[in-house]
Design a protein around this motif. Structure first.
Motif, PDB file in Angstrom:
ATOM      1  N   GLU A 192       0.831  -1.192  -0.040  1.00  0.00           N
ATOM      2  CA  GLU A 192       0.007   0.035   0.104  1.00  0.00           C
ATOM      3  C   GLU A 192       0.966   1.117  -0.028  1.00  0.00           C
ATOM      4  O   GLU A 192       0.560   2.176  -0.630  1.00  0.00           O
ATOM      5  N   GLN A 195       0.349   4.121  -2.872  1.00  0.00           N
ATOM      6  CA  GLN A 195       0.355   5.655  -2.526  1.00  0.00           C
ATOM      7  C   GLN A 195       1.457   6.632  -2.919  1.00  0.00           C
ATOM      8  O   GLN A 195       1.162   7.613  -3.448  1.00  0.00           O
ATOM      9  N   CYS A 249       0.791   7.555  -6.371  1.00  0.00           N
ATOM     10  CA  CYS A 249      -0.307   8.349  -6.766  1.00  0.00           C
ATOM     11  C   CYS A 249      -0.077   9.812  -6.412  1.00  0.00           C
ATOM     12  O   CYS A 249      -0.593  10.639  -6.844  1.00  0.00           O
ATOM     13  N   ILE A 250       0.684  10.005  -5.203  1.00  0.00           N
ATOM     14  CA  ILE A 250       0.889  11.379  -4.701  1.00  0.00           C
ATOM     15  C   ILE A 250       1.954  12.247  -5.254  1.00  0.00           C
ATOM     16  O   ILE A 250       2.075  13.398  -5.624  1.00  0.00           O
ATOM     17  N   SER A 295       4.561  -2.263   4.209  1.00  0.00           N
ATOM     18  CA  SER A 295       3.759  -1.057   4.402  1.00  0.00           C
ATOM     19  C   SER A 295       3.923  -0.805   6.019  1.00  0.00           C
ATOM     20  O   SER A 295       4.465  -1.662   6.871  1.00  0.00           O
TER      21      SER A 295
END
Length: 386
Positions: free
Chosen positions: A220, A224, A227-228, A325
């Protein structure tokens, strides 16, 4: 004793050279080159088309989507292994087909086949070992634990992961990446985080398996980050133009710049490289050792699980890693501390410099509240509210 001597203590890129990276958006791909290719070990890809795979691992079953396996072929006398196509795409396990999809039933994460061949499921071998850590739970019937914990241990465990195709920008980066001569692997970074380290025995193996990075799964955290962030962590190397007066000066400057690149990219991977490992040998041949591992757990750093094939002299022939994660690190760290103290809550709390009540709450937040006796949980809640 012989097996213990060959347990992987840390990841060192022995026999491998780090080349300058290639960047696409937030993705940085660092090539790994092998100067001496022996050829007595090869890895072949075996593709699967099933929607779900169920693997019998002895005392439990492992369920996941498994897009492919790897077939390890080796010679006992050091002679090169002939690439005869893997593999032949032989039937592997039993397939069940229904209106909702297909399910493959398999036996063992790593299974010996005819001749000098071993089929194993890449990354899933490491993940199954991770999920089974401390699976049995407390061996002493401490009164603080629930009846379920005493009877079934941790019970079933599951983790959420993302396919490589879900990592923003990765497919484009893989497609545009230029494969180097002698390349046998990569360090894959997403916005500065080491998403994966991947190494195979020969350049021919790597060319075939290059796109398999899209079929791997990622945590995860990596999903993330992709995406960020829209760019990689900053990195700059240059040549001092004042020192360049001849072509020889320029050649020396380029060589030094490449050395600086390699050192910095190795530094970026320091969370994995030369980190102490807890390893388990899965299969041995005369010259090679397939094993899975987890880094020593540090709640404040990146932690990894993975699998490797190591030659008898310590050279790394195969490597595949997965970055845990924050939540995965948290729960496995808590369980490791409990196991270290014989699942005694009071002793574990003291070792973590916290109170028993706070430890119970941490276990609840990590998803292990069901392990604690309900009466104990209610008492803890009542005390913390007062």
């Amino acid at each position: 004793m012989a097996q213990k001597r060959h347990l992987l203590a840390d990841i060192a890129l022995k026999g491998l050279a780090i080349a300058p990276s290639q960047i696409c958006g937030a993705i940085r791909i660092v090539p790994l080159l092998r100067s001496q290719v022996r050829g007595d070990l090869r890895l072949f890809k075996r593709s699967y088309q099933d929607d779900l795979t169920v693997v019998d691992v002895g005392n439990a079953s492992y369920l996941s989507y498994v897009p492919h396996g790897l077939v390890m072929s080796w010679s006992d006398n050091g002679e090169p292994v002939v690439a005869y196509g893997g593999q032949f795409q032989k039937r592997d396990g039993k397939a069940l087909h229904g209106s909702c999809g297909s399910v493959k039933l398999m036996h063992r994460m790593a299974k010996r086949e005819q001749g000098n061949q071993l089929r194993f499921l890449p990354l899933h071998l490491a993940m199954e070992g991770f999920l089974s850590l401390y699976f049995k739970g407390p061996e002493i019937a401490w009164q603080e634990y629930s009846r379920y914990a005493k009877s079934h241990g941790l019970g079933s465990r599951w983790e959420w992961t993302a396919s490589g195709r879900a990592i923003a920008g990765l497919e484009d980066a893989i497609r545009m990446f230029e494969i180097h001569e002698g390349q046998v692997g990569v360090l894959l970074f997403v916005a500065g985080a080491l998403a994966s380290a991947f190494v195979v025995p020969t350049p021919e193996d790597y060319r075939v398996l290059h796109r398999s990075l899209l079929e791997d799964f990622y945590s995860e955290l990596i999903f993330q980050y992709a995406c960020i962030y829209d760019g990689p962590s900053p990195m700059s190397c240059s040549i001092d133009e004042r020192s360049v007066k001849t072509l020889a000066d320029l050649r020396r400057g380029v060589t030094q710049m490449r050395t600086d690149w390699a050192e910095f990219q190795g530094f970026m991977a320091e969370g994995l490289l030369d980190r102490a490992l807890k390893s388990q040998i899965v299969y041995t041949t005369n010259s090679f050792f397939l094993q899975r591992f987890i880094t020593d757990l540090d709640p404040h750093a990146e932690n990894y699980i993975g699998e490797a094939i190591v030659r008898e002299n310590g050279e790394l022939e195969y490597l595949k890693t997965y970055c845990l994660s924050a939540s995965q690190t948290k729960w496995v760290y808590l369980l490791s501390q409990l196991a270290e103290h014989n699942w005694n809550l009071a002793a574990t709390a003291a070792a973590l410099n916290t109170t028993l009540d706070e430890l119970v709450k941490r276990l609840e937040k990590a998803g292990f509240g069901y392990l604690i006796n309900q009466q104990v949980r209610e008492q803890v809640t009542k005390r913390m509210k007062s």
